[in-house]
Every structure is written in C-alpha cells, then in structure tokens.
Design an enzyme around this catalytic site. Structure first.
Site, PDB file in Angstrom:
ATOM      1  N   GLN A  10       0.828  -1.201   0.000  1.00 46.54           N
ATOM      2  CA  GLN A  10       0.000   0.000   0.000  1.00 46.54           C
ATOM      3  C   GLN A  10       0.863   1.252   0.000  1.00 46.54           C
ATOM      4  O   GLN A  10       1.928   1.292   0.608  1.00 46.54           O
ATOM      5  CB  GLN A  10      -0.912  -0.010   1.221  1.00 46.54           C
ATOM      6  CG  GLN A  10      -2.212   0.707   0.976  1.00 46.54           C
ATOM      7  CD  GLN A  10      -3.278   0.295   1.972  1.00 46.54           C
ATOM      8  OE1 GLN A  10      -3.332  -0.836   2.399  1.00 46.54           O
ATOM      9  NE2 GLN A  10      -4.118   1.234   2.345  1.00 46.54           N
ATOM     10  N   SER A  95       3.823  -6.557   2.673  1.00 50.87           N
ATOM     11  CA  SER A  95       2.511  -6.514   3.317  1.00 50.87           C
ATOM     12  C   SER A  95       1.455  -7.128   2.395  1.00 50.87           C
ATOM     13  O   SER A  95       1.522  -8.310   2.091  1.00 50.87           O
ATOM     14  CB  SER A  95       2.181  -5.081   3.748  1.00 50.87           C
ATOM     15  OG  SER A  95       1.048  -5.068   4.599  1.00 50.87           O
ATOM     16  N   LEU A  96       0.485  -6.334   1.888  1.00 48.40           N
ATOM     17  CA  LEU A  96      -0.516  -6.923   0.998  1.00 48.40           C
ATOM     18  C   LEU A  96       0.145  -7.562  -0.219  1.00 48.40           C
ATOM     19  O   LEU A  96      -0.404  -8.495  -0.818  1.00 48.40           O
ATOM     20  CB  LEU A  96      -1.538  -5.869   0.549  1.00 48.40           C
ATOM     21  CG  LEU A  96      -1.149  -4.976  -0.637  1.00 48.40           C
ATOM     22  CD1 LEU A  96      -1.568  -5.572  -1.970  1.00 48.40           C
ATOM     23  CD2 LEU A  96      -1.731  -3.603  -0.494  1.00 48.40           C
ATOM     24  N   ARG A 120      -9.508  -8.050   3.973  1.00 47.86           N
ATOM     25  CA  ARG A 120      -8.365  -7.612   4.782  1.00 47.86           C
ATOM     26  C   ARG A 120      -8.383  -6.088   4.942  1.00 47.86           C
ATOM     27  O   ARG A 120      -8.191  -5.556   6.038  1.00 47.86           O
ATOM     28  CB  ARG A 120      -7.063  -8.073   4.126  1.00 47.86           C
ATOM     29  CG  ARG A 120      -5.775  -7.780   4.905  1.00 47.86           C
ATOM     30  CD  ARG A 120      -4.600  -8.392   4.136  1.00 47.86           C
ATOM     31  NE  ARG A 120      -3.314  -8.216   4.804  1.00 47.86           N
ATOM     32  CZ  ARG A 120      -2.474  -7.205   4.600  1.00 47.86           C
ATOM     33  NH1 ARG A 120      -2.791  -6.236   3.754  1.00 47.86           N
ATOM     34  NH2 ARG A 120      -1.309  -7.149   5.233  1.00 47.86           N
ATOM     35  N   HIS A 204       0.130  -3.315  11.146  1.00 45.67           N
ATOM     36  CA  HIS A 204       1.251  -4.145  11.622  1.00 45.67           C
ATOM     37  C   HIS A 204       1.658  -3.849  13.069  1.00 45.67           C
ATOM     38  O   HIS A 204       2.826  -3.670  13.383  1.00 45.67           O
ATOM     39  CB  HIS A 204       2.465  -4.020  10.679  1.00 45.67           C
ATOM     40  CG  HIS A 204       2.162  -4.496   9.296  1.00 45.67           C
ATOM     41  ND1 HIS A 204       1.968  -5.834   9.001  1.00 45.67           N
ATOM     42  CD2 HIS A 204       1.979  -3.821   8.135  1.00 45.67           C
ATOM     43  CE1 HIS A 204       1.685  -5.943   7.715  1.00 45.67           C
ATOM     44  NE2 HIS A 204       1.674  -4.743   7.165  1.00 45.67           N
ATOM     45  N   GLN A 253       1.035 -11.928  10.054  1.00 45.66           N
ATOM     46  CA  GLN A 253       1.519 -10.748   9.336  1.00 45.66           C
ATOM     47  C   GLN A 253       0.682  -9.505   9.643  1.00 45.66           C
ATOM     48  O   GLN A 253       1.183  -8.379   9.620  1.00 45.66           O
ATOM     49  CB  GLN A 253       1.484 -11.067   7.825  1.00 45.66           C
ATOM     50  CG  GLN A 253       2.133 -10.032   6.941  1.00 45.66           C
ATOM     51  CD  GLN A 253       1.258  -9.715   5.747  1.00 45.66           C
ATOM     52  OE1 GLN A 253       0.098  -9.330   5.903  1.00 45.66           O
ATOM     53  NE2 GLN A 253       1.815  -9.862   4.567  1.00 45.66           N
TER      54      GLN A 253
END
Length: 315
Positions: A10, A95-96, A120, A204, A253
């Site tokens: 992102q 991440s994503l 998510r 996170h 995660q």
C-alpha cells in the site's frame, strides 16, 4: 542471473495504474475484469479514472494493487514466456504484496486473492477507530534504535516497529499519542527526520488483532496450494512453501512487523542477484538499492517496461 519477483504494498497506488497495460494487452484487461467480477465492483474503473480518495481507501487499494501486479505477471508470461517455476528462485511481497506474490505463484486463485484483500482492507480499517492510531517513519534509525524508541514511547499504550524497510527507514505504529511520543523521542535522540504518515489505520501492530482474527477465519475457507516457488514471508524473512504455514504466517503478518530489509538480504544470501518489481510504483526497487547495491532491481508496470524487461530477459 538469479531472479526474485517482488510485489508492492500500500502506498504505491496511483490513479491511472494498469490502464495502459489493459489497453495494450488483452490478458491484462481480462485480469482486471476477473477481479471486478470476483468483487462485484468496477474496481478497474476506479483504478483507471479515480477519484484518488476512493482508490486510496484500504479496501480498494489492496485488491487494486494486487490486480496490477498479477496482470503484469500474466503479460510477462504470455508475451515473453516468463515462468516463475523456471525463471525465479523466490517471490516476495510487501505486506498486501505477499498476497500478490502468492497469487502469482499459484498458491491462491485470483478471485480468492481479490476477495481476501477486500476483506483484509475492511477488517484493518474497522479494527481501530479513525484517529486512535497512527504510524510514523523514523528516518535515519536502524531497527535496534527504532525498537528502543518505540518501547520508551509506549508508556502502557501500543507502539511497535511495523516495517523494517531498509537501512535508515523504519516505521513505527500504534496508539496515536504513543506514536507522537516516539516522534519527539526520535528527534531528541538525533534522528534527522521523523514523519507522521498519512495512513487511515495503525497497520502491523497489536491494535490490528481484530483484523488478524478476521483473516484467520477467512483463510480457513480458501484453498491454498503449494506455490511453484517459495515465498519469502514478511514475518520470518525466510522461505515458506507449506500451505498450512502460509496460512498461519498471513494471520501473524497482520499484527507482525514487515521484515522487508531482512527478506531481501535472505534472498541475496540464497543467490538472488536481481529483483523484478511487478506492479504499480517503484518503491521496492528503490528500497533494494538502499538494502544492498549488489542486487539489481527493475520495476515493470507499463507496456514500455514490459518491452524493456523482455528484451533483456530474452537476450
């Protein structure tokens, strides 16, 4: 040359992303249509035309970035015969982007990946009321320094390292007041710049536990197969191929630190000499140069990038 394909997270989204690719390649257009159908949403129109504030919403940005990444990989496969099983040692995503990596490597179907990322994004947004959480980049800090600052700033609230992106670029996340204290402490301890990030939630960190619970439930309902090449996990900064382990690590995660710097160094130690960033933006290619200059990095997101990469690939 030993390659790894890496996939952005992102912040790399921008209105117009994927449009040239869809105009130039039917397989890219079909990829975007498949994601639109899976979500029952005209996400591709939002990607191509905006408005920016809607594209930036976490629940839209996450599947949109994945769609562009997978479209790039499908174009490379169709136009140049790029086959991850033959031409890559690893895949990894920020991440994503880890979902994009898993989809590209065949662990998830495209439709399942799109739906997982939509959920998510929604779950991460809902986990913390707007304004309660924050994130800040501590520029000039190494991980140890940043961890010490976060621990001292917490004072009973949540403040933790969320992203270890590159030497001198660590992001902290948590309760807004604790993050503000971390910025003050970092400045007092001589760090050159500390910037509060324009994000809608504190990703996170432990505040994301409700989103982790939602993803645990969602991942149980989705088929996961072994990827054609190992995925370097954000949580462990090491390779994983076992479907049960992939599921577990994707849940971890959500609240865990993205160990991107260590992941790139792990791939280098395993013999990777080149990273190929597939998808929107050039963030990961830029980080690679800061992590280890001996690892080359290119970004592939437009038809011109595709042509340039495939010319070198097939030379």
């Amino acid at each position: 040359m030993s390659r790894a394909f890496v996939f952005p997270g992102q912040g790399s989204q921008a209105v117009g992303m994927g449009r040239e690719l869809a105009e130039a390649f039917e397989v890219a257009r079909h990829t975007f249509e498949e994601v639109d159908d899976a979500l029952n949403q005209r996400l591709s129109r939002l990607m191509f035309e905006g408005p920016d504030q809607d594209l930036t919403l976490t629940e839209n940005a996450q599947p949109a970035l994945m769609a562009v990444s997978v479209a790039v990989m499908r174009v490379l496969a169709q136009q140049g015969g790029v086959d991850l099983a033959k031409h890559a040692m690893f895949v990894a995503g920020h991440s994503l982007g880890e979902y994009s990596a898993l989809c590209a490597a065949g662990a998830f179907s495209l439709a399942d990946t799109a739906r997982l990322l939509k959920l998510r994004g929604q779950a991460m947004q809902k986990a913390v009321p707007v304004g309660k959480g924050a994130m800040a980049a501590l520029l000039g800090a190494d991980l140890e320094q940043a961890q010490a600052i976060a621990a001292d700033a917490a004072q009973g609230e949540v403040c933790a390292c969320a992203n270890d992106n590159a030497p001198g670029q660590v992001v902290v996340s948590g309760d807004a007041d604790a993050v503000d204290r971390a910025i003050v402490l970092a400045s007092e301890r001589g760090l050159k710049r500390c910037i509060r990030l324009p994000v809608s939630a504190p990703f996170h960190c432990a505040l994301m536990q409700p989103a982790a619970d939602a993803m645990a439930a969602a991942l149980e309902t989705v088929a996961v197969t072994a990827p054609v090449v190992p995925v370097v996990s954000n949580v462990t900064a090491s390779a994983v191929s076992d479907p049960a382990e992939i599921r577990r690590l994707l849940v971890e995660q959500v609240t865990g630190m993205v160990r991107w710097r260590e992941g790139v160094l792990f791939m280098k130690e395993q013999g990777v000499t080149a990273l190929v960033e597939a998808g929107a933006g050039k963030v990961l290619a830029g980080l690679a140069k800061r992590i280890d200059k001996s690892v080359s990095a290119v970004s592939v997101q437009t038809p011109a990038d595709v042509e340039s990469f495939l010319n070198a690939f097939n030379a």
